[in-house]
Each structure stands twice: as structure tokens, then as C-alpha cells.
Scaffold this motif. Structure first.
Motif, short mmCIF file in Angstrom:
data_model
loop_
_atom_site.label_atom_id
_atom_site.label_comp_id
_atom_site.label_asym_id
_atom_site.label_seq_id
_atom_site.Cartn_x
_atom_site.Cartn_y
_atom_site.Cartn_z
N THR A 151 0.87 -1.18 0.00
CA THR A 151 0.00 0.00 0.00
C THR A 151 0.90 1.22 0.00
O THR A 151 2.07 1.12 0.39
CB THR A 151 -0.96 -0.02 1.21
OG1 THR A 151 -1.87 1.08 1.09
CG2 THR A 151 -0.24 0.09 2.53
N ARG A 152 0.42 2.36 -0.44
CA ARG A 152 1.30 3.53 -0.60
C ARG A 152 1.04 4.61 0.43
O ARG A 152 -0.12 4.89 0.77
CB ARG A 152 1.14 4.11 -2.00
CG ARG A 152 1.76 3.23 -3.04
CD ARG A 152 2.09 4.03 -4.26
NE ARG A 152 2.66 3.18 -5.28
CZ ARG A 152 3.36 3.64 -6.30
NH1 ARG A 152 3.56 4.93 -6.45
NH2 ARG A 152 3.85 2.82 -7.19
N GLN A 153 2.10 5.25 0.87
CA GLN A 153 1.97 6.32 1.85
C GLN A 153 1.57 7.65 1.21
O GLN A 153 0.96 8.50 1.85
CB GLN A 153 3.27 6.48 2.66
CG GLN A 153 3.10 7.43 3.83
CD GLN A 153 4.37 7.67 4.62
OE1 GLN A 153 5.46 7.23 4.25
NE2 GLN A 153 4.25 8.38 5.72
N GLN A 154 1.96 7.87 -0.03
CA GLN A 154 1.59 9.07 -0.82
C GLN A 154 2.24 10.39 -0.39
O GLN A 154 2.49 11.23 -1.22
CB GLN A 154 0.07 9.26 -0.88
CG GLN A 154 -0.63 8.12 -1.59
CD GLN A 154 -2.12 8.30 -1.71
OE1 GLN A 154 -2.72 8.99 -0.89
NE2 GLN A 154 -2.71 7.70 -2.72
N ALA A 155 2.48 10.59 0.90
CA ALA A 155 3.14 11.84 1.33
C ALA A 155 4.05 11.52 2.51
O ALA A 155 3.67 10.74 3.39
CB ALA A 155 2.10 12.87 1.75
N PRO A 156 5.26 12.10 2.55
CA PRO A 156 6.23 11.76 3.61
C PRO A 156 5.92 12.50 4.91
O PRO A 156 6.62 13.42 5.30
CB PRO A 156 7.56 12.22 3.01
CG PRO A 156 7.19 13.36 2.11
CD PRO A 156 5.79 13.11 1.62
N LEU A 157 4.85 12.08 5.59
CA LEU A 157 4.41 12.82 6.78
C LEU A 157 4.92 12.22 8.09
O LEU A 157 4.56 12.71 9.16
CB LEU A 157 2.88 12.88 6.80
CG LEU A 157 2.24 13.62 5.61
CD1 LEU A 157 0.72 13.55 5.69
CD2 LEU A 157 2.70 15.08 5.57
N GLY A 158 5.74 11.17 8.00
CA GLY A 158 6.32 10.61 9.22
C GLY A 158 5.93 9.15 9.44
O GLY A 158 5.03 8.62 8.78
N LEU A 159 6.63 8.53 10.41
CA LEU A 159 6.41 7.09 10.69
C LEU A 159 4.97 6.82 11.13
O LEU A 159 4.37 5.83 10.71
CB LEU A 159 7.40 6.65 11.78
CG LEU A 159 7.25 5.21 12.28
CD1 LEU A 159 7.45 4.21 11.14
CD2 LEU A 159 8.24 4.93 13.41
N GLY A 160 4.42 7.71 11.97
CA GLY A 160 3.05 7.51 12.45
C GLY A 160 2.07 7.45 11.28
O GLY A 160 1.17 6.61 11.24
N HIS A 161 2.27 8.32 10.32
CA HIS A 161 1.40 8.36 9.14
C HIS A 161 1.59 7.11 8.29
O HIS A 161 0.62 6.52 7.78
CB HIS A 161 1.70 9.63 8.33
CG HIS A 161 0.87 9.77 7.10
ND1 HIS A 161 1.38 9.51 5.84
CD2 HIS A 161 -0.43 10.11 6.92
CE1 HIS A 161 0.43 9.70 4.95
NE2 HIS A 161 -0.68 10.06 5.58
N ALA A 162 2.84 6.64 8.16
CA ALA A 162 3.11 5.42 7.38
C ALA A 162 2.38 4.23 7.99
O ALA A 162 1.74 3.44 7.28
CB ALA A 162 4.62 5.15 7.33
N VAL A 163 2.42 4.11 9.31
CA VAL A 163 1.75 2.99 9.99
C VAL A 163 0.24 3.11 9.81
O VAL A 163 -0.45 2.13 9.52
CB VAL A 163 2.14 2.96 11.50
CG1 VAL A 163 1.31 1.92 12.25
CG2 VAL A 163 3.63 2.69 11.66
N TRP A 164 -0.28 4.33 9.92
CA TRP A 164 -1.72 4.57 9.76
C TRP A 164 -2.21 4.13 8.37
O TRP A 164 -3.33 3.64 8.21
CB TRP A 164 -2.00 6.06 10.00
CG TRP A 164 -3.42 6.47 9.82
CD1 TRP A 164 -4.46 6.22 10.67
CD2 TRP A 164 -3.96 7.23 8.72
NE1 TRP A 164 -5.61 6.78 10.17
CE2 TRP A 164 -5.32 7.40 8.98
CE3 TRP A 164 -3.40 7.78 7.56
CZ2 TRP A 164 -6.17 8.09 8.11
CZ3 TRP A 164 -4.23 8.47 6.69
CH2 TRP A 164 -5.60 8.62 6.96
N CYS A 165 -1.33 4.26 7.36
CA CYS A 165 -1.70 3.87 5.99
C CYS A 165 -1.99 2.36 5.88
O CYS A 165 -2.58 1.92 4.91
CB CYS A 165 -0.59 4.25 5.01
SG CYS A 165 -0.48 6.03 4.76
N ALA A 166 -1.57 1.57 6.88
CA ALA A 166 -1.78 0.11 6.83
C ALA A 166 -3.07 -0.30 7.55
O ALA A 166 -3.39 -1.48 7.63
CB ALA A 166 -0.59 -0.60 7.46
#
Ligand code: G1P
Length: 298
Positions: A103-118
């Protein structure tokens, strides 16, 4: 206690510390000896009993998806060319069909955002999180050790290691409470505290077992250290209603997100290899002697 079946591996980072190499190769594909950094993370996940890996990727990371897919022409060439060993290795390392999701994060907003994308792929179950830059080195993988604690304590488990008190600004730091089995209760967490502000010298080393309630908190998480949405800040909020435990890793991590850590990992893993160890030992010994002689001459 719910079984931990899925692991999230965030691989969206740009890898600017490894430019120019990372201009066209994801940093997670750089090899430690002969395996990409991300392969170590996947091996560690399966060793710990994980059944499904969720990669959170970004643009220009297609090489990772291709790497974890079959390569029929290559396999045919290896088979035809009598390279049974390489063929077997590639087969062994490949996750099974349907065991990976990208799945893609789309914007480099931080680790918390990357985890939320899952969140949708994980659903309402506990999950593991592996930060692949941190490569685990030890008799057993760090996630397997964290899972041992989880299987006794439940809740949320964070793997930790000790660092110098002057280094706390590089990491998330946990406070140390009562001992529980081979771990301890976490009394507080701070992301990248300045020297003198850290609750201990136990730093979060990139392995977690988390409960799904973290996702709702990540959704509303404000930006923290470095202007990024920090996982640690959401964990602090979750700790108001859930227990957090820390597991000091009995091995050690190499930070392959830094040049020094990456080089150190290459030497350490090569030295530990039966087919390479003695040769690399001699090569490194010779280099050090040359280096010292030159330093003296200078
Ligand atoms: C992240 C986490 C931090 C942890 C570190 C380990 O930071 O936010 O708590 O200690 O990974 O590598 P980053 O390295 O992404 O800045």
C-alpha cells in the motif's frame, strides 16, 4: 490473547543519506553482503511466526515489489545452468502467493502516518511493526524475542536497547518500570529527547507489537518532533488506556539507515558467514594494518 499474524514494514523513505546510490534504487534494496536490507526484515518476520507482510511503499519503490515476486526467466536460467544452490535460495526466500500486500503512503508525513496507511489491511487485530533500516543481529531475531514477551504479557511490546545518554536525541526513549519476565513495564515514552530530558537510556530499536487501537489515535495525531506525525506520540496516548512493555534485545541492531551502521553490518554479517568469514577477517585485518601504517607515516 489474539495472535499476531501480520507485520507492517514501512519502506517509503527517500534514502537521501545514500544518494547518489538511492537515486534509482530504493535504500531498502541496498545489500548487506548479498541480501537486500528488506530481506532481513522479512526473514525476521517469518521467523517470529508472522503470516502476512504489509509493505507501506511510495513512488519509485517498484523494485521492492518485483523483488518479492517470482522471476520465471531467471529461475529457468539458473535451473538450466546447473545453479541449483542459487535456485534453491531464491525459492526459499520468496514469500508465498498472497502473503504480501503493498500500500502507498503518498506523502512523507512521518512514521506515524506510514503505519496509519496500513490500517485497512491490518483491521482489528494486533500487529507487528518492523523498521527495516534497523537490521537485527543475534541468535534469534529481535521480533521473535519481543513476541515471547507479548505471549506472556499481551498489550503492546516495544523492543529496546541501551544507548549512550548523549545519543537520546536520535531515538524514541522509554522509561523503565517493574520487571516482567525478560522485559519491563514502560513508564513513559518520549520521541528524540534532548540530552538530560530522557527518562532512561533505553531506546526504541525498531520492533513493535501494537494493538489496533493505535490507528484511531494516529488518525488524529498532531505533528511532533521534526514536524512529523510520530508513532511514539500516539503510543503515549494509547498508554493512558493500555499497557506497554519493553523487551531489551539480547542481540543488537545495525542502523543501516546510516553509512557507518550499514558498513558495520556488512562486515559483521560477512564475518559471521561460514563461506566468507575467514576471508573477510583476513581482508579487514590487512586493511586495518595498511590504514594504521599510513596514519603513522602521515
Ligand atoms: C524511528 C522512531 C524512533 C525509533 C527509531 C529507531 O525514528 O520514531 O522512536 O527509536 O525509529 O530507528 P526515525 O529513525 O525514523 O527518525
Amino acid at each position: 490473547m489474539n495472535k499476531v499474524r501480520k507485520a507492517v514494514i514501512p519502506v517509503a523513505g527517500l534514502g537521501t543519506r545514500f544518494l547518489p546510490a538511492t537515486k534509482s534504487i530504493p535504500k531498502e534494496m541496498l545489500p548487506v553482503v548479498d541480501r537486500p536490507v528488506v530481506q532481513y526484515a522479512v526473514d525476521e518476520a517469518f521467523e517470529a511466526g508472522i503470516e502476512h507482510i504489509v509493505f507501506v511503499t511510495g513512488r519509485n519503490k517498484q523494485a521492492i515489489e518485483d523483488y518479492f515476486d517470482v522471476a520465471p526467466e531467471l529461475m529457468e536460467t539458473l535451473r538450466g545452468g546447473g545453479k541449483a544452490e542459487q535456485h534453491g535460495t531464491l525459492e526459499r526466500l520468496l514469500p508465498g502467493a498472497g502473503q504480501t500486500t503493498f500500500t502507498r503512503q503518498q506523502a512523507p508525513l512521518g512514521l506515524g502516518h506510514a503505519v496509519w496507511c496500513a490500517r485497512d489491511v491490518i483491521g482489528n487485530e494486533p500487529f507487528a511493526l518492523i523498521l527495516p533500516d534497523m537490521v537485527s543481529y543475534g541468535a534469534r531475531g529481535c521480533l521473535a524475542e519481543a513476541m515471547d514477551v507479548y505471549n506472556v504479557s499481551g498489550g503492546n511490546v516495544i523492543a529496546v536497547e541501551e544507548c549512550d545518554l548523549t545519543e537520546t536525541h536520535k531515538y524514541g526513549i522509554v522509561g523503565r518500570g517493574a520487571e516482567i519476565g525478560t522485559g519491563f513495564e514502560v513508564t513513559g515514552m518520549v520521541e528524540k529527547p534532548a540530552a538530560g530530558k530522557a527518562p532512561s537510556n533505553f531506546y526504541i530499536n525498531g520492533r513493535y507489537v501494537l494493538q489496533p487501537e493505535i490507528f484511531a489515535l494516529l488518525e488524529t495525531q498532531e505533528r511532533g518532533a521534526g514536524g512529523e506525525i510520530q508513532l511514539t506520540d500516539a503510543m503515549v496516548r494509547l498508554s493512558a488506556s493500555q499497557k506497554f512493555y519493553a523487551k531489551p534485545f539480547s542481540g543488537r541492531m545495525f542502523d543501516c539507515g546510516s553509512k557507518e551502521g550499514f558498513i558495520e553490518a556488512n562486515v559483521a554479517f560477512a564475518l559471521a558467514r561460514r563461506d566468507l568469514g575467514d576471508t573477510v577477517h583476513d581482508l579487514v585485518g590487512n586493511l586495518l594494518r595498511d590504514h594504521e601504517t599510513r596514519s603513522v607515516a602521515a
